[in-house]
Design a protein around this motif. Structure first.
Motif, PDB file in Angstrom:
ATOM      1  N   ALA A  98     -46.908  25.502  -6.957  1.00  0.00           N
ATOM      2  CA  ALA A  98     -47.136  25.667  -5.521  1.00  0.00           C
ATOM      3  C   ALA A  98     -48.025  26.869  -5.236  1.00  0.00           C
ATOM      4  N   MET A  99     -47.736  27.990  -5.883  1.00  0.00           N
ATOM      5  CA  MET A  99     -48.505  29.205  -5.630  1.00  0.00           C
ATOM      6  C   MET A  99     -49.924  29.080  -6.171  1.00  0.00           C
ATOM      7  N   LYS A 100     -50.073  28.370  -7.275  1.00  0.00           N
ATOM      8  CA  LYS A 100     -51.404  28.169  -7.867  1.00  0.00           C
ATOM      9  C   LYS A 100     -52.321  27.430  -6.895  1.00  0.00           C
ATOM     10  N   HIS A 101     -51.724  26.535  -6.097  1.00  0.00           N
ATOM     11  CA  HIS A 101     -52.505  25.767  -5.132  1.00  0.00           C
ATOM     12  C   HIS A 101     -52.568  26.453  -3.758  1.00  0.00           C
ATOM     13  N   GLY A 102     -52.171  27.723  -3.698  1.00  0.00           N
ATOM     14  CA  GLY A 102     -52.384  28.496  -2.477  1.00  0.00           C
ATOM     15  C   GLY A 102     -51.214  28.652  -1.536  1.00  0.00           C
ATOM     16  N   ALA A 103     -49.996  28.289  -1.960  1.00  0.00           N
ATOM     17  CA  ALA A 103     -48.842  28.470  -1.074  1.00  0.00           C
ATOM     18  C   ALA A 103     -48.664  29.946  -0.728  1.00  0.00           C
ATOM     19  N   VAL A 104     -48.199  30.202   0.481  1.00  0.00           N
ATOM     20  CA  VAL A 104     -47.968  31.582   0.912  1.00  0.00           C
ATOM     21  C   VAL A 104     -46.702  32.131   0.287  1.00  0.00           C
ATOM     22  N   ASP A 105     -45.664  31.284   0.190  1.00  0.00           N
ATOM     23  CA  ASP A 105     -44.384  31.730  -0.386  1.00  0.00           C
ATOM     24  C   ASP A 105     -43.597  30.513  -0.842  1.00  0.00           C
ATOM     25  N   PHE A 106     -42.592  30.766  -1.664  1.00  0.00           N
ATOM     26  CA  PHE A 106     -41.714  29.719  -2.185  1.00  0.00           C
ATOM     27  C   PHE A 106     -40.296  30.265  -2.104  1.00  0.00           C
ATOM     28  N   LEU A 107     -39.498  29.764  -1.153  1.00  0.00           N
ATOM     29  CA  LEU A 107     -38.151  30.285  -0.910  1.00  0.00           C
ATOM     30  C   LEU A 107     -37.104  29.265  -1.304  1.00  0.00           C
ATOM     31  N   GLU A 108     -36.085  29.725  -1.985  1.00  0.00           N
ATOM     32  CA  GLU A 108     -34.994  28.839  -2.397  1.00  0.00           C
ATOM     33  C   GLU A 108     -33.892  28.848  -1.346  1.00  0.00           C
ATOM     34  N   LYS A 109     -33.361  27.642  -1.060  1.00  0.00           N
ATOM     35  CA  LYS A 109     -32.223  27.519  -0.147  1.00  0.00           C
ATOM     36  C   LYS A 109     -30.952  27.961  -0.883  1.00  0.00           C
ATOM     37  N   PRO A 110     -30.027  28.635  -0.210  1.00  0.00           N
ATOM     38  CA  PRO A 110     -30.144  29.141   1.159  1.00  0.00           C
ATOM     39  C   PRO A 110     -31.023  30.393   1.181  1.00  0.00           C
ATOM     40  N   PHE A 111     -31.971  30.441   2.096  1.00  0.00           N
ATOM     41  CA  PHE A 111     -32.888  31.569   2.162  1.00  0.00           C
ATOM     42  C   PHE A 111     -32.472  32.528   3.279  1.00  0.00           C
ATOM     43  N   ASP A 112     -32.914  33.742   3.164  1.00  0.00           N
ATOM     44  CA  ASP A 112     -32.664  34.747   4.191  1.00  0.00           C
ATOM     45  C   ASP A 112     -33.546  34.441   5.404  1.00  0.00           C
ATOM     46  N   ASP A 113     -32.955  34.458   6.599  1.00  0.00           N
ATOM     47  CA  ASP A 113     -33.713  34.128   7.814  1.00  0.00           C
ATOM     48  C   ASP A 113     -34.947  34.998   7.967  1.00  0.00           C
ATOM     49  N   GLN A 114     -34.779  36.292   7.751  1.00  0.00           N
ATOM     50  CA  GLN A 114     -35.906  37.205   7.932  1.00  0.00           C
ATOM     51  C   GLN A 114     -36.999  36.953   6.906  1.00  0.00           C
ATOM     52  N   ALA A 115     -36.591  36.591   5.693  1.00  0.00           N
ATOM     53  CA  ALA A 115     -37.583  36.301   4.653  1.00  0.00           C
ATOM     54  C   ALA A 115     -38.442  35.107   5.070  1.00  0.00           C
ATOM     55  N   LEU A 116     -37.808  34.088   5.657  1.00  0.00           N
ATOM     56  CA  LEU A 116     -38.570  32.921   6.107  1.00  0.00           C
ATOM     57  C   LEU A 116     -39.481  33.286   7.278  1.00  0.00           C
ATOM     58  N   LEU A 117     -38.970  34.047   8.233  1.00  0.00           N
ATOM     59  CA  LEU A 117     -39.796  34.445   9.374  1.00  0.00           C
ATOM     60  C   LEU A 117     -40.982  35.303   8.923  1.00  0.00           C
ATOM     61  N   ASP A 118     -40.729  36.190   7.964  1.00  0.00           N
ATOM     62  CA  ASP A 118     -41.829  37.014   7.443  1.00  0.00           C
ATOM     63  C   ASP A 118     -42.893  36.138   6.784  1.00  0.00           C
ATOM     64  N   ALA A 119     -42.429  35.141   6.022  1.00  0.00           N
ATOM     65  CA  ALA A 119     -43.371  34.238   5.355  1.00  0.00           C
ATOM     66  C   ALA A 119     -44.160  33.417   6.376  1.00  0.00           C
ATOM     67  N   ILE A 120     -43.485  32.964   7.437  1.00  0.00           N
ATOM     68  CA  ILE A 120     -44.157  32.195   8.494  1.00  0.00           C
ATOM     69  C   ILE A 120     -45.219  33.048   9.183  1.00  0.00           C
ATOM     70  N   HIS A 121     -44.879  34.286   9.501  1.00  0.00           N
ATOM     71  CA  HIS A 121     -45.855  35.169  10.145  1.00  0.00           C
ATOM     72  C   HIS A 121     -47.038  35.449   9.221  1.00  0.00           C
ATOM     73  N   ALA A 122     -46.767  35.599   7.926  1.00  0.00           N
ATOM     74  CA  ALA A 122     -47.860  35.817   6.968  1.00  0.00           C
ATOM     75  C   ALA A 122     -48.760  34.585   6.907  1.00  0.00           C
ATOM     76  N   ALA A 123     -48.149  33.405   6.955  1.00  0.00           N
ATOM     77  CA  ALA A 123     -48.920  32.153   6.913  1.00  0.00           C
ATOM     78  C   ALA A 123     -49.758  31.991   8.168  1.00  0.00           C
ATOM     79  N   LEU A 124     -49.182  32.288   9.329  1.00  0.00           N
ATOM     80  CA  LEU A 124     -49.932  32.189  10.580  1.00  0.00           C
ATOM     81  C   LEU A 124     -51.082  33.197  10.618  1.00  0.00           C
ATOM     82  N   ALA A 125     -50.835  34.389  10.071  1.00  0.00           N
ATOM     83  CA  ALA A 125     -51.894  35.403  10.017  1.00  0.00           C
ATOM     84  C   ALA A 125     -53.032  34.931   9.121  1.00  0.00           C
ATOM     85  N   ARG A 126     -52.685  34.304   7.997  1.00  0.00           N
ATOM     86  CA  ARG A 126     -53.719  33.783   7.091  1.00  0.00           C
ATOM     87  C   ARG A 126     -54.549  32.713   7.798  1.00  0.00           C
ATOM     88  N   ASP A 127     -53.877  31.830   8.537  1.00  0.00           N
ATOM     89  CA  ASP A 127     -54.592  30.767   9.244  1.00  0.00           C
ATOM     90  C   ASP A 127     -55.500  31.348  10.330  1.00  0.00           C
TER      91      ASP A 127
END
Length: 211
Positions: A98-127
């Motif tokens: 996933a990361m090799k093809h450019g994924a921003v992050d790879f989170l395992e369930k159950p994930f920390d809410d803040q970790a997911l929100l941080d990853a989402i914000h990083a992805a939106l910033a990249r876009d």
């Protein structure tokens, strides 16, 4: 409060588990972002508009096509939608792929809410950064399109470091004529300096950017 640059952005959520979809959608709304949910890859592809700013929160394993399959389809099509993967059955090869093809992050369930929100914000910033860069390149290309064929020749030689006298000799004309063309190039490109002209030429693809 939603940052201005994310004003039109959507967080696309693709997961076959309705509970997970609803939970992530609530989380996304809680920080002022707009979620859009899908149950599978096929449903997402049918409803997604590539011009829409945003990012993708994507489950790895789903009935039918997997999240990794979708990522590969997007890569092949040239789409640049940033992806945050989530998985209840993740492993190292999956995350590496996933990361090799450019994924921003790879989170395992159950994930920390803040970790997911941080990853989402990083992805939106990249876009947002990618779209801003594309707008700059399109604007630079539009400026180059205003130039006559001779002005484009002068542009290429000016940004290569040529002095008026050298350019005149190379093009078989007078130094005064080159000065005139150079002035028109600077005006049509809306460049205030040669350094700015070089930057615009790089954005437009007239010359290669520095390594």
């Amino acid at each position: 409060m939603k940052p201005d640059r994310f004003e039109q952005a959507r967080v696309f959520i693709v997961d076959d588990d309705p509970g997970v979809r609803q939970m992530i959608a609530r989380m996304v709304r809680s920080v002022g972002l707009e979620p859009e949910t899908f149950t599978c890859v096929k449903e997402f592809l049918a409803g997604w508009e590539p011009s829409q700013p945003g990012c993708l929160v994507l489950d790895v394993r789903m009935p039918g096509e997997s999240g990794l399959d979708l990522q590969e389809q997007l890569v092949r099509s040239g789409a640049s939608l940033p992806i945050v993967f989530i998985s209840g059955h993740g492993n190292v090869p999956m995350s590496v792929r996933a990361m090799k093809h450019g994924a921003v992050d790879f989170l395992e369930k159950p994930f920390d809410d803040q970790a997911l929100l941080d990853a989402i914000h990083a992805a939106l910033a990249r876009d947002a950064e990618r779209r801003a860069s594309e707008r700059l390149r399109a604007d630079a290309r539009a400026r180059v399109a205003r130039l006559t064929p001779r002005e484009r020749e002068v542009l290429a030689l000016v940004v290569a470091g040529g002095a008026n006298k050298q350019i005149a000799a190379q093009l078989g004309t007078t130094e005064q004529t080159i000065k005139m063309h150079r002035g028109r190039v600077m005006a049509k490109m809306s460049a205030g300096s040669v350094a700015e002209l070089v930057m615009l030429a790089q954005l437009a693809g007239v010359i290669a950017p520095p390594a």
